[in-house]
Design a protein around this motif. Structure first.
Motif, PDB file in Angstrom:
ATOM      1  N   TYR A   1      23.191 -18.127   2.005  1.00 54.84           N
ATOM      2  CA  TYR A   1      22.404 -17.330   1.072  1.00 54.84           C
ATOM      3  C   TYR A   1      21.520 -18.300   0.303  1.00 54.84           C
ATOM      4  CZ  TYR A   1      26.264 -18.904  -1.875  1.00 54.84           C
ATOM      5  OH  TYR A   1      27.200 -19.677  -2.510  1.00 54.84           O
ATOM      6  N   ASP A   2      20.559 -17.774  -0.458  1.00 56.71           N
ATOM      7  CA  ASP A   2      19.579 -18.667  -1.068  1.00 56.71           C
ATOM      8  C   ASP A   2      20.020 -19.240  -2.403  1.00 56.71           C
ATOM      9  OD1 ASP A   2      19.454 -16.196  -2.265  1.00 56.71           O
ATOM     10  OD2 ASP A   2      17.273 -16.118  -2.399  1.00 56.71           O
ATOM     11  N   ARG A   3      20.821 -18.497  -3.171  1.00 51.43           N
ATOM     12  CA  ARG A   3      21.248 -19.026  -4.463  1.00 51.43           C
ATOM     13  C   ARG A   3      22.477 -18.291  -4.950  1.00 51.43           C
ATOM     14  NH1 ARG A   3      16.344 -16.216  -6.763  1.00 51.43           N
ATOM     15  NH2 ARG A   3      17.091 -14.462  -7.997  1.00 51.43           N
ATOM     16  N   ASN A   4      23.221 -18.922  -5.856  1.00 58.85           N
ATOM     17  CA  ASN A   4      24.366 -18.293  -6.496  1.00 58.85           C
ATOM     18  C   ASN A   4      24.178 -18.330  -8.011  1.00 58.85           C
ATOM     19  OD1 ASN A   4      25.746 -20.982  -4.840  1.00 58.85           O
ATOM     20  ND2 ASN A   4      25.351 -21.167  -7.036  1.00 58.85           N
ATOM     21  N   ASP A   5      24.565 -17.249  -8.672  1.00 52.10           N
ATOM     22  CA  ASP A   5      24.360 -17.151 -10.113  1.00 52.10           C
ATOM     23  C   ASP A   5      25.281 -18.091 -10.879  1.00 52.10           C
ATOM     24  OD1 ASP A   5      22.560 -14.508 -10.381  1.00 52.10           O
ATOM     25  OD2 ASP A   5      24.028 -14.246  -8.798  1.00 52.10           O
ATOM     26  N   VAL A   6      26.480 -18.291 -10.359  1.00 56.38           N
ATOM     27  CA  VAL A   6      27.452 -19.189 -10.990  1.00 56.38           C
ATOM     28  C   VAL A   6      28.066 -20.063  -9.909  1.00 56.38           C
ATOM     29  CG1 VAL A   6      29.570 -19.353 -12.355  1.00 56.38           C
ATOM     30  CG2 VAL A   6      27.958 -17.487 -12.793  1.00 56.38           C
ATOM     31  N   ALA A   7      28.151 -21.356 -10.185  1.00 53.81           N
ATOM     32  CA  ALA A   7      28.832 -22.301  -9.284  1.00 53.81           C
ATOM     33  C   ALA A   7      30.030 -22.866 -10.016  1.00 53.81           C
ATOM     34  CB  ALA A   7      27.883 -23.423  -8.877  1.00 53.81           C
ATOM     35  N   VAL A   8      31.196 -22.834  -9.383  1.00 53.42           N
ATOM     36  CA  VAL A   8      32.423 -23.372  -9.960  1.00 53.42           C
ATOM     37  C   VAL A   8      32.899 -24.515  -9.083  1.00 53.42           C
ATOM     38  CG1 VAL A   8      34.782 -22.874 -10.688  1.00 53.42           C
ATOM     39  CG2 VAL A   8      33.027 -21.091 -10.857  1.00 53.42           C
ATOM     40  N   VAL A   9      33.090 -25.687  -9.676  1.00 51.23           N
ATOM     41  CA  VAL A   9      33.624 -26.836  -8.952  1.00 51.23           C
ATOM     42  C   VAL A   9      34.930 -27.238  -9.626  1.00 51.23           C
ATOM     43  CG1 VAL A   9      33.193 -29.144  -8.068  1.00 51.23           C
ATOM     44  CG2 VAL A   9      31.275 -27.578  -8.424  1.00 51.23           C
ATOM     45  N   THR A  10      36.047 -27.090  -8.912  1.00 48.12           N
ATOM     46  CA  THR A  10      37.359 -27.336  -9.507  1.00 48.12           C
ATOM     47  C   THR A  10      37.685 -28.827  -9.617  1.00 48.12           C
ATOM     48  OG1 THR A  10      38.412 -27.110  -7.332  1.00 48.12           O
ATOM     49  CG2 THR A  10      38.235 -25.116  -8.700  1.00 48.12           C
TER      50      THR A  10
ATOM     51  N   ASN B   1      18.405 -19.471 -14.751  1.00 50.39           N
ATOM     52  CA  ASN B   1      19.150 -18.562 -15.619  1.00 50.39           C
ATOM     53  C   ASN B   1      20.611 -18.451 -15.223  1.00 50.39           C
ATOM     54  OD1 ASN B   1      18.735 -17.230 -13.217  1.00 50.39           O
ATOM     55  ND2 ASN B   1      18.286 -15.250 -14.153  1.00 50.39           N
ATOM     56  N   GLY B   2      21.094 -19.369 -14.372  1.00 43.13           N
ATOM     57  CA  GLY B   2      22.479 -19.353 -13.922  1.00 43.13           C
ATOM     58  C   GLY B   2      23.332 -20.392 -14.641  1.00 43.13           C
ATOM     59  N   PHE B   3      24.575 -20.537 -14.157  1.00 45.84           N
ATOM     60  CA  PHE B   3      25.539 -21.415 -14.804  1.00 45.84           C
ATOM     61  C   PHE B   3      26.324 -22.199 -13.756  1.00 45.84           C
ATOM     62  CE2 PHE B   3      24.783 -17.942 -17.701  1.00 45.84           C
ATOM     63  CZ  PHE B   3      24.753 -18.542 -18.950  1.00 45.84           C
ATOM     64  N   ALA B   4      26.695 -23.404 -14.119  1.00 50.07           N
ATOM     65  CA  ALA B   4      27.631 -24.205 -13.326  1.00 50.07           C
ATOM     66  C   ALA B   4      28.867 -24.439 -14.177  1.00 50.07           C
ATOM     67  CB  ALA B   4      26.998 -25.527 -12.919  1.00 50.07           C
ATOM     68  N   VAL B   5      30.021 -24.009 -13.690  1.00 53.53           N
ATOM     69  CA  VAL B   5      31.298 -24.195 -14.387  1.00 53.53           C
ATOM     70  C   VAL B   5      31.952 -25.422 -13.775  1.00 53.53           C
ATOM     71  CG1 VAL B   5      33.498 -23.133 -15.001  1.00 53.53           C
ATOM     72  CG2 VAL B   5      31.450 -21.711 -14.751  1.00 53.53           C
ATOM     73  N   LEU B   6      31.983 -26.515 -14.531  1.00 55.60           N
ATOM     74  CA  LEU B   6      32.377 -27.816 -13.993  1.00 55.60           C
ATOM     75  C   LEU B   6      33.602 -28.372 -14.706  1.00 55.60           C
ATOM     76  CD1 LEU B   6      28.837 -29.474 -13.705  1.00 55.60           C
ATOM     77  CD2 LEU B   6      30.066 -28.121 -11.993  1.00 55.60           C
ATOM     78  N   ASN B   7      34.419 -29.083 -13.932  1.00 56.18           N
ATOM     79  CA  ASN B   7      35.626 -29.727 -14.460  1.00 56.18           C
ATOM     80  C   ASN B   7      35.243 -31.032 -15.140  1.00 56.18           C
ATOM     81  OD1 ASN B   7      38.111 -30.830 -14.976  1.00 56.18           O
ATOM     82  ND2 ASN B   7      38.855 -30.723 -12.862  1.00 56.18           N
TER      83      ASN B   7
ATOM     84  N   VAL C   1      46.745 -23.707 -14.723  1.00 57.84           N
ATOM     85  CA  VAL C   1      46.121 -23.613 -16.038  1.00 57.84           C
ATOM     86  C   VAL C   1      44.634 -23.960 -15.900  1.00 57.84           C
ATOM     87  CG1 VAL C   1      46.007 -24.608 -18.354  1.00 57.84           C
ATOM     88  CG2 VAL C   1      48.234 -24.091 -17.330  1.00 57.84           C
ATOM     89  N   ALA C   2      44.358 -25.052 -15.186  1.00 61.18           N
ATOM     90  CA  ALA C   2      42.967 -25.457 -14.977  1.00 61.18           C
ATOM     91  C   ALA C   2      42.212 -24.403 -14.174  1.00 61.18           C
ATOM     92  CB  ALA C   2      42.926 -26.806 -14.271  1.00 61.18           C
ATOM     93  N   ASN C   3      42.861 -23.828 -13.154  1.00 66.38           N
ATOM     94  CA  ASN C   3      42.199 -22.784 -12.363  1.00 66.38           C
ATOM     95  C   ASN C   3      41.882 -21.562 -13.217  1.00 66.38           C
ATOM     96  OD1 ASN C   3      42.425 -24.376 -10.071  1.00 66.38           O
ATOM     97  ND2 ASN C   3      44.341 -23.425  -9.401  1.00 66.38           N
ATOM     98  N   ALA C   4      42.813 -21.195 -14.099  1.00 70.70           N
ATOM     99  CA  ALA C   4      42.582 -20.045 -14.979  1.00 70.70           C
ATOM    100  C   ALA C   4      41.434 -20.319 -15.939  1.00 70.70           C
ATOM    101  CB  ALA C   4      43.859 -19.725 -15.755  1.00 70.70           C
ATOM    102  N   MET C   5      41.324 -21.558 -16.418  1.00 73.26           N
ATOM    103  CA  MET C   5      40.219 -21.903 -17.315  1.00 73.26           C
ATOM    104  C   MET C   5      38.888 -21.846 -16.582  1.00 73.26           C
ATOM    105  SD  MET C   5      42.140 -25.041 -19.275  1.00 73.26           S
ATOM    106  CE  MET C   5      40.826 -25.410 -20.442  1.00 73.26           C
ATOM    107  N   ALA C   6      38.867 -22.314 -15.331  1.00 73.52           N
ATOM    108  CA  ALA C   6      37.638 -22.240 -14.537  1.00 73.52           C
ATOM    109  C   ALA C   6      37.241 -20.790 -14.300  1.00 73.52           C
ATOM    110  CB  ALA C   6      37.834 -22.967 -13.213  1.00 73.52           C
ATOM    111  N   ALA C   7      38.227 -19.940 -13.986  1.00 76.68           N
ATOM    112  CA  ALA C   7      37.940 -18.525 -13.765  1.00 76.68           C
ATOM    113  C   ALA C   7      37.420 -17.868 -15.034  1.00 76.68           C
ATOM    114  CB  ALA C   7      39.194 -17.812 -13.261  1.00 76.68           C
TER     115      ALA C   7
END
Length: 966
Positions: A582-591, A623-629, A713-719
């Protein structure tokens, strides 16, 4: 690429070859856009840049003059030709040839780069954009062949012939002018599209917002309306009943009936098929019985139902009125195929001159169609007093077709702004009577600028799926941008076309985090489509069971009409193989990023692995977000690759350098999810600027095992960070995390807890050293919390461990060594799929690592090898005593859970637990079938090599310079 090298005497033979090829269908390690990736080997040609191959540049530019427009790194027209004269390597040349070949086919592609493969002299990564992947790959193949040919002529190779074959191939797969116009308008509005077949069936938008088109038929085109329009007799009756001007007509099935009808209607007449199209089989201005009989045979041949229409011949010019959404959008005057005499050339020669116009092609491939000379055309020329080899006087128009269809070689003249309002109203009413959202109304009248009710004329046809090219590319007049109202019809201004996409990646925890996010969003009423290593889940239903963490699975979710929120687990293997899909994602999460999969597909360092995982961060829009550890150094570096905003999550305590970094981010107005310790426990807190919002105590979240499973705990915080980023309320996030547990039904194969005869069994997917490290730490904390409950006065820890056969030997040994630090007894098993290893080889390496750690004083006292998974589970359970902890690292989690449930039932005959075999998900027959799906036999063809993502077989090389993006 112009460094000095010794001048060779000349290449012995051309050796440029394509080692491997790959198609990226979304963002990838090389580009933000879809691209073709070829790995080429120059062989001896590595010693011969272009300036050392005599005449190479001049001959190449002579064959492809368009290369003079390539700017290359110089940034000016002619820059690439300059570089060839100075000397550049032939892999770079093949990139530009592939781009130019696509330009020749009408595909405007200008993105490309060439980089040497690190550690492989003479090998180059050639990357370039494409519009159609088949055409893009064919362009690369022809480019390499042409380079070799110019170095040393290939016997029997004719570039002109090869180019013509390439162009014909491109024509077969290209979108038609109508579809292309709609897609161009959609792309300009940021509406994504997915091609659903090799023809013109296309999905616009994603998930619940998706609309489909096939040429100019849309999702809103009624089947009944199309059926009415295809029946010309019924259409005429409907229009006539509404008082609209239509010719007299009758439907016949035999030649004599046609003659009788023509006499009743009155000559001259028209004979045409009842359900034909593109003007095929239409015979005009028939003046006698014999002409009607001949015309009947021609029309019947083009009629699918065998019926033919005889109607009165209305004289005048041929106009096509395009109606979209009930409103007139364009009018074109259609002029039949013809030539104009010049007093010098014959009719045949004039046809050849006309067909030489570069705007003319075969069928609908170009804006005009070549004139076809057949017996009907020759007869028509003869009726006008000429022969094909005769020379018509200058200025004389010689018709070669009676109908003005573009498909028979006609031309169009734009008359949109000339039409009389009465005629516009008649055409719009005709479209409404038939019920078509997009309709082509064929008017025959003396002049569209005068009202047909006064000057005479009629509607002769109403067409479903009308062609657009006569309006978008008129031969004379201004083009009309008619794709806009069509897209407006499907996506009114302000209407959504995309579903929110949350992409999750990392070495460990990405599956659990994906499930947590999906669970939270389900709680707020979303229809969530999720891809993971266990399969594709749509609205909590498993619709496809396989490793579905690759790009094909992502497209399956985006095609599902129920999905209004997508959660994509993105694996390294899928990114390297095809990109994101796909071309883009609104939120990227890297654990997290940890050393796993190293040595596969050229990924030899953890930094290279981080570059691959960072692709989802690069796919975040402004206008998106990256959720990073924030606790992972390599993940922290990814912030520089994000165009959007950053949401940090960290388990670090206040006062540590990482926590200070996150606090500073929040003071500047940023977002973060942090842990606030207290004497009551650890509180998860969401911070946005100076606001701090308490979310939940970690020990009250079921997935954390009373706060002991810090990785969850870390996974729940990322979610929580991802859900907060997409606008979910604090209460909904809290409720989602409080109701998410690691039960087999919410999180199969991830920290599932089963009590078997008072033995605490934990089933998990842990398969690498980093995962074993955090799992072992959890076992330590969990065992301490259980201390004193063992009937024997102590708690023993038993583990069943394994890893995939495609890991490095040292990674296998490290897994065993880490397990030995935390377990008293280790049973080493093997996966069903050996991935290139011999049976017992992988287990031996893992056991060697454990034994080496034991020699250095590790906790473990015994290591055994039982390669079969079920046998290993039975063996370890036989050794366990009540109160002990058994951790089973599974491959086939369904089969293992079924075995453990069976043990529970055998120990307590006549009883049924909540997770008993009465549940169809744990039916032995189903589970055995699932095990086969996940095994060696399960290379699902629909998802291409099983869409294996992180666990697919790797034969590719990791590209060097992967962080260098287009």
């Amino acid at each position: 690429m112009t460094e000095d090298r010794p001048t060779p005497t000349g290449p012995a033979a051309p050796e440029l070859t394509i080692v491997e090829s790959r198609v990226y269908r979304g963002g990838n390690v090389w580009s933000y856009d879809p691209a073709i990736h070829l790995v080429v080997d120059l062989g001896i040609l590595e010693q011969y840049p272009t300036n050392l191959v005599e005449g190479f540049t001049d001959r190449l530019v002579e064959l492809l003059p368009g290369l003079e427009n390539h700017t290359c790194s110089r940034g000016v027209r002619g820059g690439f030709v300059e570089r060839m004269h100075e000397g550049t390597w032939l892999g770079h040349v093949s990139e530009h040839i592939a781009l130019q070949l696509q330009q020749e086919a009408g595909h405007d592609q200008r993105r490309g780069k060439t980089r040497q493969v690190k550690g492989h002299p003479g090998r180059y990564n050639v990357i370039y954009g494409y519009s159609d992947e088949g055409v893009g790959l064919a362009a690369g193949t022809l480019a390499v062949r042409l380079v070799n040919h110019l170095v040393q002529a290939e016997e029997g190779f004719d570039f002109d012939e090869a180019l013509e074959a390439f162009l014909k191939r491109a024509e077969r797969t290209a979108f038609g002018p109508s579809t292309a116009a709609i897609l161009e308008e959609a792309v300009s509005r940021d509406i994504p599209y997915i091609r659903l077949n090799s023809a013109s069936l296309v999905q616009l938008g994603q998930g619940v917002h998706a609309q489909r088109i096939r040429a100019t038929m849309t999702s809103k085109t009624g089947a009944l309306a199309v059926d009415i329009a295809s029946d010309k007799d019924l259409t005429t009756k409907l229009l006539g009943s509404a008082g609209l001007p239509v010719p007299k007509q009758e439907t016949v099935r035999g030649p004599q009936d046609a003659v009788t009808a023509a006499r009743r209607i009155g000559f001259p007449v028209v004979v045409k098929p009842l359900d034909g199209n593109h003007g095929r089989g239409v015979c005009l201005d028939l003046q006698s019985d014999d002409e009607v009989r001949e015309a009947f045979a021609i029309a019947r041949e083009q009629s699918r139902r065998g019926s033919v229409i005889v109607e009165s011949f209305v004289t005048g010019k041929d106009y096509r009125c395009l109606i979209v959404g009930g409103r007139m959008q364009a009018i074109a005057e259609r002029v039949p195929a013809h030539v104009v005499g010049d007093g010098e050339h014959t009719v045949s020669e004039l046809v050849e001159i006309t067909n030489a116009d570069p705007r003319r092609g075969v069928g609908h491939e170009k804006v005009l169609t070549r004139i076809k000379v057949d017996s009907a055309a020759e007869g028509l020329v003869r009726e006008q007093g000429f022969e094909m080899d005769g020379v018509p006087p200058q200025g004389t128009m010689v018709k070669l077709a009676l109908t003005g269809n573009m498909s028979t070689g006609g031309i169009s003249v734009d008359r949109t702004f000339d039409a009389h309002p009465d005629n516009v109203e008649i055409a719009e009413e005709a479209a409404r009577m038939v019920g078509l959202d997009v309709a082509g109304i064929d008017f025959i009248c003396p002049d569209i600028a005068s009202p047909v009710r006064e000057t005479g004329g009629a509607i002769c046809e109403v067409n479903a799926a009308p062609g657009f090219r006569m309006h978008t590319h008129p031969t004379i007049g201004e083009p009309q941008f008619i794709a806009k109202p069509v897209v407006d019809l499907l996506f009114p201004p302000g209407a959504a076309s995309r579903v929110p996409i949350v992409a999750v990646t990392g070495t460990n925890g990405k599956t659990t985090t994906s499930r947590m996010i999906a669970h939270i969003m389900k709680g707020v009423g979303r229809k969530v489509g999720m891809t993971s290593t266990d399969g594709i889940v749509v609205d909590e239903r498993l619709v496809f069971k396989a490793d579905a963490s690759g790009p094909k699975s992502a497209r399956m979710v985006l095609q599902n009409p129920r999905v209004d929120f997508a959660v994509m687990e993105v694996a390294r293997g899928g990114i390297l193989r095809e990109g994101l899909g796909y071309d883009r994602n609104d939120v990227a999460v890297v654990t997290n990023i940890a050393p796993d999969h190293l040595g596969l597909r050229g990924i030899d360092t953890i930094e290279q692995l981080a570059d691959v995982k960072a692709v989802i961060v690069e796919a975040v829009p402004r206008n998106g977000f990256a959720v990073l550890n924030a606790d992972d150094k390599l993940v922290r570096k990814m912030r520089r690759k994000c165009s959007g905003s950053i949401v940090w999550f960290t388990v670090s305590a206040p006062g540590t350098p990482v926590r200070d970094f996150v606090d500073d981010h929040c003071r500047r107005g940023g977002r973060a999810v942090v842990l606030e310790p207290s004497d009551k426990g650890d509180m998860i807190v969401i911070r946005h600027g100076r606001r701090a919002m308490q979310l939940a105590w970690t020990h009250l979240l079921p997935s954390t095992f009373g706060g002991t499973a810090m990785f969850n705990v870390a996974n729940a915080m990322a979610a929580a960070g991802a859900a907060f980023a997409v606008g979910t309320g604090l209460h909904e996030i809290r409720q989602g995390l409080r109701t998410f547990s690691t039960s087999y039904y919410l999180s199969p194969g991830r920290m599932n807890q089963v009590n078997v005869n008072n033995v605490d069994v934990i089933v998990d997917y842990c398969h690498n050293a980093p995962g074993m490290k955090v799992l072992g730490e959890f076992v330590e904390r969990y065992a301490d919390a259980k201390a004193g409950s063992s009937e024997l006065g102590k708690i023993s820890r038993l583990g069943v461990i394994a890893t995939a056969g495609d890991r490095r030997d040292e990674d296998m040994r490290e897994l065993g060594a880490l397990a030995a630090q935390h377990f008293d007894v280790i049973v080493v098993r093997e996966d069903e799929r050996l991935r290139g290893r011999k049976r017992g080889e992988t287990a031996a390496f893992v056991a060697d690592g454990a034994k080496a750690a034991m020699a250095d004083g590790a906790r473990c006292r015994q290591v055994e090898i039982v390669t079969d998974e079920l046998s290993a589970v039975r063996h370890v359970m036989a050794r366990a005593n009540p109160g002990d902890i058994v951790v089973v690292c599974v491959d086939q989690h369904g089969v293992v859970m079924n075995e453990l449930e069976t043990m529970t039932q055998q120990a307590q005959p006549g009883t049924h637990t909540a997770d008993s075999l009465a549940d169809p998900d744990l039916d032995p027959t189903t589970l055995q079938a699932e095990a086969q799906v996940s095994g060696e036999e399960a290379t699902d063809q629909d998802l291409a090599e099983h869409d294996l993502g992180d666990v697919d077989g790797d034969t590719e090389s990791r590209p060097a310079g992967a962080s260098d993006r287009s």
